[in-house]
Design a protein around this motif. Structure first.
Motif, PDB file in Angstrom:
ATOM      1  N   ARG A 212       0.834  -1.201   0.000  1.00 58.90           N
ATOM      2  CA  ARG A 212       0.000   0.000   0.000  1.00 58.90           C
ATOM      3  C   ARG A 212       0.869   1.251   0.000  1.00 58.90           C
ATOM      4  O   ARG A 212       2.040   1.212   0.369  1.00 58.90           O
ATOM      5  CB  ARG A 212      -0.854   0.060   1.281  1.00 58.90           C
ATOM      6  CG  ARG A 212      -1.823  -1.056   1.495  1.00 58.90           C
ATOM      7  CD  ARG A 212      -2.727  -0.725   2.688  1.00 58.90           C
ATOM      8  NE  ARG A 212      -3.515   0.475   2.435  1.00 58.90           N
ATOM      9  CZ  ARG A 212      -3.980   1.280   3.401  1.00 58.90           C
ATOM     10  NH1 ARG A 212      -3.730   1.043   4.661  1.00 58.90           N
ATOM     11  NH2 ARG A 212      -4.698   2.344   3.090  1.00 58.90           N
ATOM     12  N   VAL A 213       0.246   2.351  -0.368  1.00 52.95           N
ATOM     13  CA  VAL A 213       0.831   3.663  -0.133  1.00 52.95           C
ATOM     14  C   VAL A 213      -0.098   4.348   0.868  1.00 52.95           C
ATOM     15  O   VAL A 213      -1.278   4.565   0.582  1.00 52.95           O
ATOM     16  CB  VAL A 213       0.929   4.492  -1.429  1.00 52.95           C
ATOM     17  CG1 VAL A 213       1.414   5.899  -1.123  1.00 52.95           C
ATOM     18  CG2 VAL A 213       1.873   3.818  -2.420  1.00 52.95           C
ATOM     19  N   ILE A 214       0.407   4.597   2.057  1.00 48.06           N
ATOM     20  CA  ILE A 214      -0.435   5.202   3.093  1.00 48.06           C
ATOM     21  C   ILE A 214      -0.278   6.720   3.072  1.00 48.06           C
ATOM     22  O   ILE A 214       0.833   7.249   3.008  1.00 48.06           O
ATOM     23  CB  ILE A 214      -0.089   4.631   4.489  1.00 48.06           C
ATOM     24  CG1 ILE A 214      -0.420   3.123   4.539  1.00 48.06           C
ATOM     25  CG2 ILE A 214      -0.846   5.385   5.589  1.00 48.06           C
ATOM     26  CD1 ILE A 214      -0.132   2.459   5.880  1.00 48.06           C
ATOM     27  N   THR A 215      -1.410   7.385   3.120  1.00 45.79           N
ATOM     28  CA  THR A 215      -1.421   8.842   3.163  1.00 45.79           C
ATOM     29  C   THR A 215      -1.102   9.308   4.583  1.00 45.79           C
ATOM     30  O   THR A 215      -1.677   8.784   5.547  1.00 45.79           O
ATOM     31  CB  THR A 215      -2.816   9.359   2.759  1.00 45.79           C
ATOM     32  OG1 THR A 215      -3.067   8.961   1.411  1.00 45.79           O
ATOM     33  CG2 THR A 215      -2.902  10.873   2.857  1.00 45.79           C
ATOM     34  N   VAL A 216      -0.183  10.230   4.701  1.00 47.12           N
ATOM     35  CA  VAL A 216       0.113  10.764   6.036  1.00 47.12           C
ATOM     36  C   VAL A 216       0.155  12.289   6.019  1.00 47.12           C
ATOM     37  O   VAL A 216       0.404  12.904   4.979  1.00 47.12           O
ATOM     38  CB  VAL A 216       1.460  10.222   6.611  1.00 47.12           C
ATOM     39  CG1 VAL A 216       1.535   8.709   6.542  1.00 47.12           C
ATOM     40  CG2 VAL A 216       2.655  10.833   5.923  1.00 47.12           C
ATOM     41  N   PHE A 217      -0.111  12.858   7.187  1.00 51.54           N
ATOM     42  CA  PHE A 217       0.095  14.293   7.403  1.00 51.54           C
ATOM     43  C   PHE A 217       1.216  14.424   8.433  1.00 51.54           C
ATOM     44  O   PHE A 217       1.346  13.567   9.321  1.00 51.54           O
ATOM     45  CB  PHE A 217      -1.147  14.970   7.998  1.00 51.54           C
ATOM     46  CG  PHE A 217      -2.409  14.888   7.176  1.00 51.54           C
ATOM     47  CD1 PHE A 217      -2.399  14.481   5.847  1.00 51.54           C
ATOM     48  CD2 PHE A 217      -3.631  15.238   7.752  1.00 51.54           C
ATOM     49  CE1 PHE A 217      -3.583  14.409   5.106  1.00 51.54           C
ATOM     50  CE2 PHE A 217      -4.817  15.176   7.023  1.00 51.54           C
ATOM     51  CZ  PHE A 217      -4.794  14.764   5.701  1.00 51.54           C
ATOM     52  N   LEU A 218       1.971  15.483   8.320  1.00 53.58           N
ATOM     53  CA  LEU A 218       2.959  15.783   9.355  1.00 53.58           C
ATOM     54  C   LEU A 218       2.271  16.612  10.435  1.00 53.58           C
ATOM     55  O   LEU A 218       1.619  17.613  10.138  1.00 53.58           O
ATOM     56  CB  LEU A 218       4.136  16.563   8.762  1.00 53.58           C
ATOM     57  CG  LEU A 218       4.924  15.859   7.641  1.00 53.58           C
ATOM     58  CD1 LEU A 218       6.027  16.769   7.120  1.00 53.58           C
ATOM     59  CD2 LEU A 218       5.500  14.529   8.128  1.00 53.58           C
TER      60      LEU A 218
ATOM     61  N   VAL B 278      10.094  14.380  -0.686  1.00 51.29           N
ATOM     62  CA  VAL B 278      10.119  14.910  -2.052  1.00 51.29           C
ATOM     63  C   VAL B 278      11.289  14.313  -2.837  1.00 51.29           C
ATOM     64  O   VAL B 278      11.178  14.033  -4.023  1.00 51.29           O
ATOM     65  CB  VAL B 278      10.183  16.463  -2.045  1.00 51.29           C
ATOM     66  CG1 VAL B 278      10.410  17.022  -3.441  1.00 51.29           C
ATOM     67  CG2 VAL B 278       8.904  17.038  -1.447  1.00 51.29           C
ATOM     68  N   ASP B 279      12.401  14.078  -2.130  1.00 47.54           N
ATOM     69  CA  ASP B 279      13.576  13.488  -2.775  1.00 47.54           C
ATOM     70  C   ASP B 279      13.423  11.984  -3.034  1.00 47.54           C
ATOM     71  O   ASP B 279      14.345  11.340  -3.516  1.00 47.54           O
ATOM     72  CB  ASP B 279      14.834  13.730  -1.913  1.00 47.54           C
ATOM     73  CG  ASP B 279      15.258  15.192  -1.940  1.00 47.54           C
ATOM     74  OD1 ASP B 279      14.769  15.932  -2.818  1.00 47.54           O
ATOM     75  OD2 ASP B 279      16.061  15.603  -1.089  1.00 47.54           O
ATOM     76  N   GLY B 280      12.284  11.446  -2.639  1.00 51.32           N
ATOM     77  CA  GLY B 280      11.978  10.059  -2.996  1.00 51.32           C
ATOM     78  C   GLY B 280      12.424   9.005  -2.002  1.00 51.32           C
ATOM     79  O   GLY B 280      12.541   7.828  -2.345  1.00 51.32           O
ATOM     80  N   GLU B 281      12.645   9.400  -0.765  1.00 46.08           N
ATOM     81  CA  GLU B 281      13.128   8.424   0.217  1.00 46.08           C
ATOM     82  C   GLU B 281      12.081   7.407   0.659  1.00 46.08           C
ATOM     83  O   GLU B 281      12.416   6.348   1.163  1.00 46.08           O
ATOM     84  CB  GLU B 281      13.673   9.150   1.462  1.00 46.08           C
ATOM     85  CG  GLU B 281      15.153   9.415   1.365  1.00 46.08           C
ATOM     86  CD  GLU B 281      15.777   9.701   2.712  1.00 46.08           C
ATOM     87  OE1 GLU B 281      15.525   8.940   3.673  1.00 46.08           O
ATOM     88  OE2 GLU B 281      16.505  10.700   2.797  1.00 46.08           O
TER      89      GLU B 281
ATOM     90  N   ASN C 115       2.645   8.736   1.278  1.00 46.38           N
ATOM     91  CA  ASN C 115       2.404   9.950   0.524  1.00 46.38           C
ATOM     92  C   ASN C 115       2.065  11.052   1.531  1.00 46.38           C
ATOM     93  O   ASN C 115       1.031  10.981   2.204  1.00 46.38           O
ATOM     94  CB  ASN C 115       1.231   9.709  -0.444  1.00 46.38           C
ATOM     95  CG  ASN C 115       1.113  10.806  -1.479  1.00 46.38           C
ATOM     96  OD1 ASN C 115       2.020  11.650  -1.613  1.00 46.38           O
ATOM     97  ND2 ASN C 115       0.002  10.824  -2.202  1.00 46.38           N
ATOM     98  N   ILE C 116       2.960  12.019   1.654  1.00 47.05           N
ATOM     99  CA  ILE C 116       2.674  13.132   2.577  1.00 47.05           C
ATOM    100  C   ILE C 116       1.819  14.147   1.836  1.00 47.05           C
ATOM    101  O   ILE C 116       2.281  14.796   0.899  1.00 47.05           O
ATOM    102  CB  ILE C 116       3.967  13.813   3.070  1.00 47.05           C
ATOM    103  CG1 ILE C 116       4.881  12.812   3.783  1.00 47.05           C
ATOM    104  CG2 ILE C 116       3.620  14.987   4.002  1.00 47.05           C
ATOM    105  CD1 ILE C 116       6.210  13.405   4.276  1.00 47.05           C
ATOM    106  N   THR C 117       0.566  14.261   2.242  1.00 54.78           N
ATOM    107  CA  THR C 117      -0.343  15.155   1.510  1.00 54.78           C
ATOM    108  C   THR C 117      -0.871  16.301   2.362  1.00 54.78           C
ATOM    109  O   THR C 117      -1.662  17.108   1.889  1.00 54.78           O
ATOM    110  CB  THR C 117      -1.568  14.393   0.954  1.00 54.78           C
ATOM    111  OG1 THR C 117      -2.340  13.903   2.068  1.00 54.78           O
ATOM    112  CG2 THR C 117      -1.160  13.233   0.068  1.00 54.78           C
ATOM    113  N   GLY C 118      -0.466  16.350   3.631  1.00 56.47           N
ATOM    114  CA  GLY C 118      -1.032  17.425   4.450  1.00 56.47           C
ATOM    115  C   GLY C 118      -0.273  17.684   5.729  1.00 56.47           C
ATOM    116  O   GLY C 118       0.701  17.001   6.061  1.00 56.47           O
TER     117      GLY C 118
END
Ligand code: PLP
Length: 220
Positions: free
Chosen positions: A106-112, A138-141, A146-149
Motif C-alpha cells: 500500500r501507499v499510506i497517506t500521512v500528514f505531518l 520529495v527526494d523520494g526516500e 504519501n505526505i499530503t497534508g
C-alpha cells in the motif's frame, strides 16, 4: 441536542470545500453508525487499540484517520486498513509506516503533525523538522507513503488572537512546503475553534464533542 442535530448543525457551518473528520474516540460503535447513516464517511480515532476494537464492527467504506500519537510498535496493527495517519511526529515513525505499508503493498497517506501551540505540548514536529522530513519525501526516500497534508492543534485558550496566530504559522508552512510539492490538506480546528481554523485556511477539521457530545474524560 441529538447526534443528528449536532451533525447537521456542524455540516451547515462548513463550506463545501472543507472536509469533516468526525472524531469518534471514546464513543461506541452505535454512535458511529448513527453518524455513518447521515452520510459521514471519514472518522478519526486517537488510539490504535480503540480503533482496532471498533473497526471490525463498522462498514468497510469508512475512511479511518488516526489523529493521536502513534507508537512505532503499533503501526503494524493498522497498516492494512488505515486511510490516513494525521499524527506523524518523528522520522522514526514515518520510516515504520513506510515499511509496514510496503508489507501490504500500500501507499499510506500521512500528514505531518507540527507543534504550533504556545503551551507545552508533548507531540508534534518542530517546523524545521517538518521541512527536513518533507524534503526527504520529495527526494523520494519513502516509496510507500504519501505526505499530503499538515496537522496542528492550537493552544486551548479563550484568546482568539493566540489561536489565530498559531493557525497562521501552520498555514504559512503549508504554503511554503507546497512550493516544492503541492500539499492538499491543512488539518486544523476542533469543536471549539474550527470556524477560526477555516478562516485561517484549514480545509479539513477534526470535530468530536460538537457531534457526539462530551467525552467522559475518566475513560479517555
Ligand atoms: C479529540 C481530538 C479532536 C476532537 O476534539 P473535540 O474538541 O472533541 O472536537 C481533534 N483532534 C485531535 C488530535 C484530537 O485528539
Amino acid at each position: 441536542m441529538s447526534i443528528k442535530e449536532n451533525y447537521n448543525n456542524i455540516k451547515k457551518q462548513l463550506p463545501s470545500t472543507v472536509q469533516l473528520v468526525a472524531v469518534s474516540k471514546t464513543h461506541p460503535v452505535s454512535a458511529i453508525e448513527e453518524v455513518y447513516q447521515l452520510g459521514q464517511r471519514v472518522f478519526g480515532e486517537n488510539k490504535v487499540q480503540e480503533l482496532t476494537e471498533k473497526y471490525p464492527f463498522l462498514p468497510k467504506d469508512i475512511q479511518w484517520h488516526l489523529i493521536g500519537h502513534l507508537q512505532t510498535n503499533k503501526v503494524k496493527y493498522i497498516a492494512e486498513f488505515i486511510d490516513t495517519i494525521q499524527s506523524v511526529d518523528s522520522e522514526k515513525l514515518l520510516r515504520e509506516i513506510n515499511k509496514e505499508a510496503a508489507k501490504h503493498n500500500r501507499v499510506i497517506t500521512v500528514f505531518l503533525q507540527v507543534k504550533i501551540a504556545e503551551e507545552e505540548t508533548k507531540f508534534g514536529l518542530e517546523i524545521s523538522e517538518a521541512e527536513d522530513l518533507f524534503k526527504k519525501f520529495v527526494d523520494g526516500e519513502f516509496s510507500n507513503i504519501n505526505i499530503t497534508g499538515l496537522m496542528g492543534m492550537a493552544t486551548f485558550t479563550e484568546d482568539e488572537n493566540v489561536v489565530r496566530k498559531e493557525f497562521k504559522i501552520l498555514k504559512d508552512l503549508f504554503d511554503d512546503l507546497s512550493k516544492t510539492k503541492s500539499l492538499q490538506t491543512l488539518s486544523m480546528g476542533m469543536s471549539d475553534d474550527f470556524p477560526v481554523a477555516i478562516e485561517c485556511g484549514a480545509n479539513s477539521v477534526r470535530v468530536g464533542s460538537a457531534i457526539f457530545g462530551r467525552r467522559d474524560y475518566s475513560q479517555s
